[in-house]
Motif scaffolding. Structure first.
Motif, short mmCIF file in Angstrom:
data_model
loop_
_atom_site.label_atom_id
_atom_site.label_comp_id
_atom_site.label_asym_id
_atom_site.label_seq_id
_atom_site.Cartn_x
_atom_site.Cartn_y
_atom_site.Cartn_z
N LYS A 1 0.88 -1.16 0.18
CA LYS A 1 0.09 -0.02 0.07
C LYS A 1 0.78 1.15 -0.13
CE LYS A 1 -4.06 -2.01 1.91
NZ LYS A 1 -4.90 -1.81 0.72
N LEU A 2 1.84 1.40 -0.97
CA LEU A 2 2.60 2.39 -0.99
C LEU A 2 1.99 3.53 -1.77
CD1 LEU A 2 5.75 2.82 0.24
CD2 LEU A 2 6.33 2.53 -2.36
N GLY A 3 2.16 4.86 -1.17
CA GLY A 3 1.55 5.90 -2.07
C GLY A 3 2.40 7.31 -2.00
N ARG A 4 2.25 8.19 -2.81
CA ARG A 4 2.84 9.44 -2.84
C ARG A 4 1.94 10.26 -3.41
NH1 ARG A 4 7.24 12.27 -5.86
NH2 ARG A 4 8.13 13.65 -4.31
N SER A 5 1.56 11.45 -2.91
CA SER A 5 0.46 12.05 -3.38
C SER A 5 0.56 12.64 -4.84
CB SER A 5 -0.16 13.28 -2.39
OG SER A 5 -0.39 12.84 -1.03
N GLY A 6 -0.36 12.67 -5.75
CA GLY A 6 -0.09 13.07 -6.96
C GLY A 6 0.58 11.97 -7.96
N HIS A 7 1.14 11.17 -7.28
CA HIS A 7 1.95 10.26 -8.09
C HIS A 7 1.41 8.70 -8.35
CE1 HIS A 7 5.08 13.54 -8.68
NE2 HIS A 7 5.06 13.70 -7.68
N PHE A 8 1.25 8.20 -7.39
CA PHE A 8 0.86 6.75 -7.28
C PHE A 8 0.33 6.54 -5.70
CE2 PHE A 8 5.12 6.66 -5.83
CZ PHE A 8 5.06 6.14 -4.71
N GLY B 1 2.61 7.13 -13.23
CA GLY B 1 3.38 6.83 -12.24
C GLY B 1 4.39 6.10 -11.91
N LYS B 2 4.80 5.29 -13.05
CA LYS B 2 5.95 4.16 -12.72
C LYS B 2 7.23 4.83 -12.39
CE LYS B 2 6.73 3.47 -17.85
NZ LYS B 2 6.02 4.66 -18.29
N SER B 3 7.57 5.71 -12.94
CA SER B 3 8.98 5.97 -12.67
C SER B 3 8.95 6.66 -11.31
CB SER B 3 9.37 7.42 -13.68
OG SER B 3 9.62 6.74 -14.81
N ALA B 4 7.83 7.37 -10.83
CA ALA B 4 7.77 8.05 -9.65
C ALA B 4 7.94 6.74 -8.63
CB ALA B 4 6.59 8.75 -9.17
N LEU B 5 7.21 5.67 -8.95
CA LEU B 5 7.10 4.60 -7.89
C LEU B 5 8.73 4.04 -7.65
CD1 LEU B 5 5.91 2.18 -6.57
CD2 LEU B 5 5.37 1.09 -8.46
N GLY B 6 9.30 3.78 -8.89
CA GLY B 6 10.73 3.50 -9.02
C GLY B 6 11.57 4.28 -7.95
N LYS B 7 11.44 5.65 -7.93
CA LYS B 7 12.30 6.65 -7.26
C LYS B 7 11.86 6.20 -5.75
CE LYS B 7 12.80 10.34 -10.89
NZ LYS B 7 12.72 11.53 -10.92
N ALA B 8 10.72 5.84 -5.40
CA ALA B 8 10.26 5.88 -4.07
C ALA B 8 10.81 4.39 -3.53
CB ALA B 8 8.67 5.84 -3.97
N LEU B 9 10.70 3.33 -4.34
CA LEU B 9 11.35 2.15 -3.94
C LEU B 9 12.83 2.16 -3.56
CD1 LEU B 9 9.29 -0.10 -6.11
CD2 LEU B 9 8.85 -0.05 -3.93
N ALA B 10 13.49 2.93 -4.39
CA ALA B 10 14.81 3.16 -3.81
C ALA B 10 15.07 4.10 -3.00
CB ALA B 10 15.55 3.82 -5.22
N GLY B 11 14.10 5.17 -2.51
CA GLY B 11 14.45 5.92 -1.71
C GLY B 11 14.74 7.25 -2.17
N VAL B 12 14.70 7.48 -3.42
CA VAL B 12 15.24 8.71 -3.74
C VAL B 12 14.35 9.72 -3.63
CG1 VAL B 12 15.74 9.87 -5.93
CG2 VAL B 12 16.70 7.63 -5.88
N GLU B 13 12.86 9.39 -3.86
CA GLU B 13 11.86 10.45 -3.41
C GLU B 13 10.83 9.63 -2.52
OE1 GLU B 13 9.96 12.07 -6.95
OE2 GLU B 13 11.88 13.09 -7.55
N PRO B 14 11.11 9.79 -1.08
CA PRO B 14 10.16 9.15 -0.42
C PRO B 14 8.93 8.95 -0.32
CG PRO B 14 11.98 10.33 0.83
CD PRO B 14 11.91 10.90 -0.46
N ALA B 15 8.37 7.59 -0.16
CA ALA B 15 6.79 7.50 -0.23
C ALA B 15 6.23 8.36 1.13
CB ALA B 15 6.38 6.28 -0.16
N GLU B 16 4.77 8.60 1.06
CA GLU B 16 4.31 9.40 2.16
C GLU B 16 3.52 8.20 3.10
OE1 GLU B 16 1.81 12.02 -0.04
OE2 GLU B 16 3.68 13.30 -0.39
#
Length: 541
Positions: A287-294, A316-331
């Protein structure tokens, strides 16, 4: 030399728009271009193909005045042409879309479109008439058929739309603002970052420009090359080895001339794809999420498995990749990596645990081009692999590691001290991959790992991915290339507007088709103008 190279130039009494004779360029002991001769007819689309490192970008640098040839001559519109800088080339009617984007992100779109032409909108040499600039920019955007507000900040648009803006500037600014009647446009991998909707607008624009001037086109998408070109040149190791009529050639021939061998029938090494065991997952996302992206993304990746993620650029697939790597943290939501506790990841902890991340935008996010090959390979390992217990730098180890991977991955013209800016796009990508391989990763998140990479280098990367999965490395593959997504993946997750909408099995003996995946990527019929039927590209219907 191939018999295809014996095709004679078409007899004509019309002076070509551009002609090059004996172009030669070396950097130190490396001969990059060796006596290249070619011509570009008027109102034609001419394409150059070749491996990364064949000399295509250097050729474009000569044509656009960025560097000067060591020998040889050029003629534009029947006159001697030897520009001293890109500004002079632009004034003479030669414009260019660079392989990597060259827009200024923090200024409005109209300022990027009119860059270099500001003098036409000044009063008393001091005050800019911004209303006139906006009107002129809107005229360019309308002619290009792009849905863009020129007053918005350029960085507010996604990568595909920014690429469309850059294409519009190169193709139309010289004729709209520079008074050039017959423009000559250089397009270096212009479609590698476009989504399907922007691609359609691009090809319509190219057709219109062809009615006025000529275009010199570089692309690694051989299907695209054959479909759009009037004439094809093949460049190999700095020499022109073939001049081809696209009506009488095919992808197999092009690939053979480019890399010196035929393309393998098993291009994606599907025969090496093995069943994935039901053991513990390397990566568990809940249930990973980041507002406006996924939102509410749940998935797993197991050892030795390639999980592909497909979707449009706004999925939102590229934003998901960044979140999984911790580059742009999920909320919200959690990620468990290598049996660790559920948490919201950050890049430092993910790297320590064995995750590697290759971003989509190589030069802005993946490397520091002004730094050396060795420095870029050691970039993620300064705290452990290349630093001693008291903080001293293990320079010998760094240089030896860079030399080893340059050899193992066939990174052309790359010594450890070579600046990455001097490498071709495909060789730069290999440097980014080498950064993570030297860490012996457990999981790789790859976002468009073959963007801007030639067919031969792609095959090397595909083989590398299979080698890694044989060793139990998990791969999360995010890509806009449908055939790549299908050929490499064990399972494919399709994202749409920030959510995973379906999972498609992709075993080696029952791969899904492009049509099936595209149908899942697009909103269901009922949304005006966005039905699945109308959005499927003609080549897939």
């Amino acid at each position: 030399m191939s018999p295809h190279s014996q095709i004679p130039p078409a007899p004509t009494s019309v002076t070509p728009l551009f002609k090059a004779h004996g172009l030669t360029k070396s950097f130190g002991p490396n001969v990059i271009l060796d006596g290249v001769e070619f011509e570009v007819p008027r109102k034609a689309i001419v394409t150059f193909v070749g491996e990364n490192g064949a000399g295509k970008s250097t050729l474009f640098n000569l044509l656009s005045g960025i560097v000067a040839p060591d020998a040889g001559s050029m003629r534009l519109n029947g006159r001697d042409y030897r520009p001293h800088g890109y500004g002079e080339a632009l004034r003479l009617g030669v414009s260019r879309v660079f392989q990597e984007q060259s827009l200024v992100g923090n200024v409005p779109v109209y300022e990027n479109l009119l860059l270099g032409y500001e003098g036409r909108f000044t009063h008393a040499g001091q005050w800019l008439d911004r209303r006139a600039m906006i009107a002129a920019a809107e005229g360019i955007i309308e002619a290009a058929g792009i849905d863009v507000d020129v007053r918005r900040r350029t960085a507010d648009y996604d990568f595909s739309k920014r690429q469309s803006i850059e294409i519009a500037r190169a193709c139309l600014a010289t004729s709209h603002l520079g008074g050039i009647v017959e423009p000559f446009v250089l397009l270096d991998e212009p479609t590698s970052a476009l989504d399907r909707r922007d691609e359609d607008a691009f090809f319509k624009l190219v057709t219109r420009i062809k009615g006025q001037g000529s275009l010199l086109f570089v692309s690694h998408r051989l299907t695209e090359v054959l479909a759009i070109s009037d004439l094809i040149y093949v460049l190999k190791d700095g020499q022109l080895v073939a001049r081809l009529d696209p009506a009488t050639t095919d992808e197999k021939t092009l690939h053979g001339l480019m890399v010196g061998r035929e393309r393998a029938a098993d291009y994606y090494h599907e025969r090496r794809q093995r069943p994935v065991t039901d053991g513990p997952a390397l990566l568990g996302v809940r249930k990973l999420g980041r507002s406006g992206h996924f939102a509410d993304v749940t998935l797993e990746v197991r050892p030795g498995e390639v999980v592909g993620i497909g979707g449009l650029l706004d999925s939102g697939k590229s934003a998901l990749g960044k979140a999984l790597a911790g580059v742009e943290p999920a909320e919200h939501g959690t990620v468990s990596f290598v049996s660790g506790p559920p948490e919201i990841p950050d890049i430092r902890s993910q790297v320590r645990k064995g995750l590697g991340y290759v971003p989509a935008e190589r030069l802005t996010e993946g490397m520091i081009p002004a730094f050396s090959v060795a420095w870029n390979i050691s970039l993620a390992s300064g705290a452990d692999l290349f630093a001693g217990p008291l903080g001293w730098w293990r320079r010998r180890r760094e240089l030896a590691t860079a030399a080893r991977y340059a050899k193992e991955m066939s990174i052309r013209s790359a010594t450890p001290a070579q600046r990455c800016a001097r490498l071709s796009g495909g060789n730069q990508q290999k440097v980014v991959l080498a950064r993570w391989l030297c860490r012996q990763p457990k999981l790789l998140v790859l976002d468009n790992p073959t963007r801007g990479v030639d067919a031969g280098a792609k095959e090397e990367i595909y083989r590398l991915i299979r080698d890694l999965t044989d060793q139990g490395v998990g791969v999360l593959l995010i890509t806009d290339e449908l055939l790549e997504l299908i050929g490499l993946s064990d399972r494919i997750l399709i994202m749409q507007r920030g959510s995973i909408v379906t999972e498609v099995a992709a075993p080696p003996d029952a791969k899904p088709t492009e049509r099936e995946l595209v149908t899942f990527m697009l909103p269901r019929s009922g949304t005006p103008g966005r039905s699945a039927v109308h959005q499927i590209p003609e080549t897939l219907q």
